[in-house]
Design a protein around this motif. Structure first.
Motif, mmCIF file in Angstrom:
data_model
loop_
_atom_site.group_PDB
_atom_site.id
_atom_site.type_symbol
_atom_site.label_atom_id
_atom_site.label_comp_id
_atom_site.label_asym_id
_atom_site.label_seq_id
_atom_site.Cartn_x
_atom_site.Cartn_y
_atom_site.Cartn_z
ATOM 1 N N MET A 1 0.804 -1.189 0.053
ATOM 2 C CA MET A 1 0.123 0.018 0.086
ATOM 3 C C MET A 1 0.899 1.240 0.064
ATOM 4 N N ALA A 2 1.847 1.271 1.129
ATOM 5 C CA ALA A 2 2.904 2.434 0.945
ATOM 6 C C ALA A 2 3.575 2.604 -0.589
ATOM 7 N N ASP A 3 4.046 1.500 -0.858
ATOM 8 C CA ASP A 3 4.734 1.487 -1.998
ATOM 9 C C ASP A 3 3.905 2.026 -3.277
ATOM 10 N N ARG A 4 2.802 1.764 -3.127
ATOM 11 C CA ARG A 4 1.707 2.239 -4.363
ATOM 12 C C ARG A 4 1.592 3.543 -4.161
ATOM 13 N N ALA A 5 1.145 3.877 -3.015
ATOM 14 C CA ALA A 5 1.018 5.639 -2.758
ATOM 15 C C ALA A 5 2.165 6.427 -3.016
ATOM 16 N N ARG A 6 3.286 5.821 -2.673
ATOM 17 C CA ARG A 6 4.540 6.518 -3.236
ATOM 18 C C ARG A 6 4.589 6.538 -4.591
ATOM 19 N N ALA A 7 4.382 5.412 -5.433
ATOM 20 C CA ALA A 7 4.281 5.452 -6.850
ATOM 21 C C ALA A 7 3.539 6.264 -7.502
ATOM 22 N N LEU A 13 3.510 14.083 -9.324
ATOM 23 C CA LEU A 13 4.772 15.064 -9.211
ATOM 24 C C LEU A 13 5.557 15.075 -10.739
ATOM 25 N N ARG A 14 5.843 13.791 -11.225
ATOM 26 C CA ARG A 14 6.518 13.873 -12.461
ATOM 27 C C ARG A 14 5.710 14.502 -13.524
ATOM 28 N N ALA A 114 -1.649 18.499 -26.465
ATOM 29 C CA ALA A 114 -2.136 17.371 -26.258
ATOM 30 C C ALA A 114 -1.149 16.700 -25.211
ATOM 31 N N GLY A 115 0.042 17.087 -25.375
ATOM 32 C CA GLY A 115 1.007 16.356 -24.278
ATOM 33 C C GLY A 115 0.700 17.089 -23.157
ATOM 34 N N PHE A 116 0.476 18.472 -23.227
ATOM 35 C CA PHE A 116 0.387 19.438 -21.912
ATOM 36 C C PHE A 116 -0.830 18.944 -21.046
ATOM 37 N N VAL A 117 -1.924 18.454 -22.084
ATOM 38 C CA VAL A 117 -3.379 17.994 -21.159
ATOM 39 C C VAL A 117 -2.959 16.599 -20.615
ATOM 40 N N THR A 118 -2.180 15.793 -21.431
ATOM 41 C CA THR A 118 -2.211 14.294 -20.658
ATOM 42 C C THR A 118 -0.990 14.457 -19.341
ATOM 43 N N THR A 119 -0.434 15.399 -19.224
ATOM 44 C CA THR A 119 0.410 15.639 -18.196
ATOM 45 C C THR A 119 -0.245 16.457 -17.016
ATOM 46 N N LEU A 120 -1.215 17.467 -17.281
ATOM 47 C CA LEU A 120 -1.680 18.203 -16.414
ATOM 48 C C LEU A 120 -2.836 17.448 -15.893
ATOM 49 N N LEU A 121 -3.546 16.466 -16.446
ATOM 50 C CA LEU A 121 -4.543 15.782 -15.787
ATOM 51 C C LEU A 121 -4.160 14.762 -14.536
ATOM 52 N N PRO A 122 -2.972 14.259 -14.874
ATOM 53 C CA PRO A 122 -2.538 13.454 -13.574
ATOM 54 C C PRO A 122 -2.188 14.044 -12.214
ATOM 55 N N ALA A 123 -1.471 15.418 -12.701
ATOM 56 C CA ALA A 123 -1.152 16.312 -11.629
ATOM 57 C C ALA A 123 -2.293 16.954 -11.137
ATOM 58 N N ALA A 124 -3.471 17.181 -11.898
ATOM 59 C CA ALA A 124 -4.748 17.923 -11.369
ATOM 60 C C ALA A 124 -5.469 16.669 -10.377
ATOM 61 N N LEU A 125 -5.446 15.347 -10.775
ATOM 62 C CA LEU A 125 -6.188 14.365 -9.928
ATOM 63 C C LEU A 125 -5.409 14.102 -8.639
ATOM 64 N N LEU A 126 -4.007 14.499 -8.555
ATOM 65 C CA LEU A 126 -3.296 14.295 -7.438
ATOM 66 C C LEU A 126 -3.463 15.645 -6.539
ATOM 67 N N VAL A 176 -9.535 8.657 -5.014
ATOM 68 C CA VAL A 176 -9.601 7.234 -5.334
ATOM 69 C C VAL A 176 -9.289 6.971 -6.767
ATOM 70 N N ALA A 177 -9.868 8.113 -7.768
ATOM 71 C CA ALA A 177 -9.690 7.962 -9.062
ATOM 72 C C ALA A 177 -8.214 8.125 -9.431
ATOM 73 N N ALA A 178 -7.681 9.111 -8.772
ATOM 74 C CA ALA A 178 -6.088 9.373 -8.960
ATOM 75 C C ALA A 178 -5.336 8.049 -8.593
ATOM 76 N N TRP A 179 -5.712 7.248 -7.687
ATOM 77 C CA TRP A 179 -5.044 6.026 -7.391
ATOM 78 C C TRP A 179 -4.799 5.111 -8.487
ATOM 79 N N PHE A 180 -5.774 5.056 -9.334
ATOM 80 C CA PHE A 180 -5.615 3.978 -10.346
ATOM 81 C C PHE A 180 -5.563 4.864 -11.660
ATOM 82 N N LEU A 181 -5.848 5.860 -11.878
ATOM 83 C CA LEU A 181 -5.665 6.627 -13.137
ATOM 84 C C LEU A 181 -4.346 7.507 -13.440
ATOM 85 N N ILE A 182 -3.611 7.878 -12.519
ATOM 86 C CA ILE A 182 -2.355 8.760 -12.649
ATOM 87 C C ILE A 182 -1.414 7.829 -13.189
ATOM 88 N N PRO A 183 -1.062 6.778 -13.203
ATOM 89 C CA PRO A 183 -0.014 5.873 -13.657
ATOM 90 C C PRO A 183 -0.461 5.548 -14.950
#
Length: 416
Positions: A1-7, A13-14, A114-126, A176-183
């Motif tokens: 769980m901790a490893d998943r949260a860290r990932a 952030l990346r 499109a590249g900006f949007v696809t990286t902004l979405l994970p950051a926004a979810l976090l 919760v969505a970020a947990w699954f969608l960000i990677p």
């Protein structure tokens, strides 16, 4: 769980960092490229275009390395090699005739949209859920007076503690969505990058041609190296051994008639033999360092760092040894980069990171020198790039004026 949260946190952030780079870096390089190419007929672009396109290539190569390290997405380069003696006009023509260069230029607007949007979405979810939690914790009192709707959290109008709690609930759902969608979203960004930067069938044919040229360069380099070894042996150790033989012959003739002179010649012959041994050791070290053959790449790089006249820090994480040709190419590439850092960058400290992951041998050399390093015709870095190209490797350079300089090398290989 901790490893998943860290990932998940690391991926978010990346993504945030890539969003900033996609917008600022790609926009700046795209505008500079267009202006430089437009001014080619006026003559100014002949000077600026090779420099600007070299920056675009370095930026694209860095993104290839990021895609491989962060997303496991390999994007092979297919650039045509530049002749080391090419002038500005010829370099401009070669670059503008390279399909891979135009592919880079076409990727820049895609990356900043499109590249900006696809990286902004994970950051926004976090990060966006944090706002919902802050509203529920009492920040709603700052953004609204409690009587009128003056603030929205997504589709939730904030007017009091109740709606602020609803915002926190929505933030929890987004988390919760970020947990699954960000990677997944970050991986989708790298796949988009590969779809635009990766070679098509025509470029794969070009890639075969490029590899053929790099193999030919490797053969020419090997032939030149053999000639150098032959010259060094003839002018150095062989000459000393011949002189030593002549001295010993003279000693034999003078042994009875002039013992003092014979002893002098014996001392001279002994010195010649010691000098010849030193020259042979240096020659062997230049061909294939003994520590590389006996101890492997990690210890060879550590030994290389110990001989530097500046402070150094070496980090090695290798679970085995690559094939001998790859190991030798990586060693001499790192050696050349370190030489540049000491002689040209005037660095006071260097950091070397060497590791193997995802089927790639990666070496990063960072120095705190004056910066300004480029992969230009006749430069040491151009030679390093050709050396790595023999093994389908890539070279990326980040060296702003004033430093620091970071040179990243990557070679596909397996470890024994």
């Amino acid at each position: 769980m901790a490893d998943r949260a860290r990932a998940v946190g690391t991926a978010g952030l990346r993504a945030l960092g890539l969003a900033a780079v996609s917008l600022a870096g790609s926009l700046t390089l795209f505008v500079a490229s267009v202006l430089s190419i437009v001014f080619v007929p006026l003559g100014v672009g002949i000077v600026t275009t090779p420099l600007v396109l070299a920056a675009v290539r370095a930026f694209a190569d860095w993104r290839r390395i990021v895609a491989a390290e962060w997303g496991g997405v390999r994007i092979p380069p297919t650039y045509r090699p530049l002749p080391p003696d090419a002038g500005s006009w010829r370099r401009t023509l070669i670059l503008l005739g390279d399909r891979a260069v135009w592919r880079d230029l076409g990727w820049l607007p895609v990356d900043m949209t499109a590249g900006f949007v696809t990286t902004l979405l994970p950051a926004a979810l976090l990060l966006y859920p944090l706002e919902g939690f802050a509203l529920a914790a009492g920040v709603w009192r700052v953004v609204t007076d409690g009587t009128h709707i003056g603030y929205w959290y997504a589709f939730v109008p904030i007017s009091g503690q109740g709606t602020a709690l609803a915002a926190a609930a929505l933030g929890a759902v987004l988390l919760v969505a970020a947990w699954f969608l960000i990677p997944l979203l970050l991986h989708a960004h790298f796949r988009l990058t590969r779809a635009v930067l990766g070679p098509d069938r025509g470029e794969l044919a070009e890639r075969v041609r490029v590899l053929t040229e790099t193999r030919r360069d490797a053969v020419d380099t090997s032939a030149a190296e053999l000639r150098r070894i032959e010259r060094d042996l003839h002018d150095g150790a062989q000459a000393r051994l011949v002189a030593m033989g002549m001295d010993l012959g003279t000693v034999e003739a003078l042994m009875d008639r002039d013992p003092r002179r014979a002893r002098q010649l014996l001392a001279q012959a002994r010195q010649n033999s010691a000098d010849a041994l030193v020259e042979l050791r240096d020659l062997v070290r230049g061909i294939h360092p003994p520590v590389l053959a006996e101890r492997g790449l990690g210890d060879a790089v550590r030994a290389l760092a110990l001989r530097l006249p500046v402070d150094s820090e070496v980090t090695v994480d290798l679970g085995g040894r690559p094939d001998a040709p790859v190991e030798s190419a990586a060693y001499f590439a790192i050696s050349e980069v370190l030489t540049n850092a000491v002689k040209h960058a005037e660095a006071e400290r260097v950091w070397i990171d060497l590791h193997h992951a995802d089927g790639m041998l990666r070496a990063a050399v960072t120095d705190n020198g004056r910066g300004g390093a480029v992969i230009g015709a006749g430069s040491g870095l151009a030679g390093v790039e050709r050396r790595l190209g023999t093994f389908d490797g890539v070279l990326a350079v980040s060296s702003p004026a004033g430093g620091p300089t970071m040179v990243t090398m990557e070679i596909p290989c397996a470890l024994s």
